[in-house]
Design an enzyme around this catalytic site. Sequence first.
Site, short mmCIF file in Angstrom:
data_model
loop_
_atom_site.label_atom_id
_atom_site.label_comp_id
_atom_site.label_asym_id
_atom_site.label_seq_id
_atom_site.Cartn_x
_atom_site.Cartn_y
_atom_site.Cartn_z
N ARG A 224 0.84 -1.19 0.00
CA ARG A 224 0.00 0.00 0.00
C ARG A 224 0.89 1.25 0.00
O ARG A 224 1.95 1.27 0.61
CB ARG A 224 -0.92 0.02 1.23
CG ARG A 224 -2.09 -0.94 1.15
CD ARG A 224 -3.09 -0.52 0.10
NE ARG A 224 -4.25 -1.40 0.03
CZ ARG A 224 -4.38 -2.44 -0.77
NH1 ARG A 224 -3.37 -2.75 -1.59
NH2 ARG A 224 -5.47 -3.16 -0.79
N HIS A 272 -0.43 0.27 -10.16
CA HIS A 272 -1.15 -0.65 -9.28
C HIS A 272 -1.67 -1.86 -10.07
O HIS A 272 -2.87 -2.19 -10.05
CB HIS A 272 -2.31 0.05 -8.58
CG HIS A 272 -2.71 -0.61 -7.30
ND1 HIS A 272 -3.21 0.08 -6.23
CD2 HIS A 272 -2.68 -1.92 -6.91
CE1 HIS A 272 -3.49 -0.76 -5.24
NE2 HIS A 272 -3.18 -1.99 -5.63
#
Length: 309
Positions: A224, A272
Amino acid sequence: MSFLIVSPGRDPKAWIKALENHHPGLNIYTYPEEHDKEEVEFALAWNHPRGLFKNYPNLKVIASMGAGVDHITSDSEIPEDITITRVIDDRLTEDMSVFVMAQVMDRIRDLSLYKEQESEKKWNPVSYHRIEDVKIGIMGMGVMGTAVGKRLAKNGFPVKGWARSEKEIEGIDTYHGEEGLAEFLEETMILVCLLPLTPETENILDKDIFEKLPKGAYIINVARGEHLVEHDLLEMIDSGHLSGAALDVFREEPLKEDHPFWEHPRIKVTPHIASMTKAESVVPQIVENYERMKENESLKNVVEREKGY
């Protein structure tokens, strides 16, 4: 009894189709369309509006659309009696392992460097690292971290792992807790972050951690964006202590056009994509939990609220 999909900014059509294929007749609502909140007992969510679920008096389960659950657990207004579940999917795990392996190989053989040189028509061979000489450390030895570690070890890399609690994993040297962190970081040439995001792990990739790594170490973050203190990374790369980083996750996504990561010569940015959830692949386990909920049976892949994963 109804099923609610909450995924602002994401097209839910693939999820609706997969749910209808695996559970014909399921009454599905998609937020924010009009629906009776009292009917909803099961929700499938990704980045829901904070405080939304406190308005559903009969809600029993919130299922994450992906492996991460911090987007749910970070909402302090979710009632304690609601069960939160996550996705554990072999395809997601395999995809993550392949991506990290690709980033590691790119790093040790300087493939991105040669691509840059190609665009400038430069012929400049550089020395490279051999697999057996590159010590890799993985922070976070859950399902993903363990799979990535085993893939790397199987391919000849010396691998060590660090986790919050003690673990024993064949072929991987493991460390745990604060007492094991410094030893874990020592001699780690490539540091891979696969930690869950919790209050304890937020901002963990900071200057203090980087200084404990040997000079020339490389960072790969596929967990993250909130794990990383961005200005600390830039400072440690620009000072020469770190050799660079490959980043797939960011505090704000998409990454802003004026963000310094974009043009930094020693930082690689990917959008991502290390491991992307496919609705058809994970819906069967979500439907199974839906049926278990209706029969008052224990659910699979339940998140421990106090741990955050």
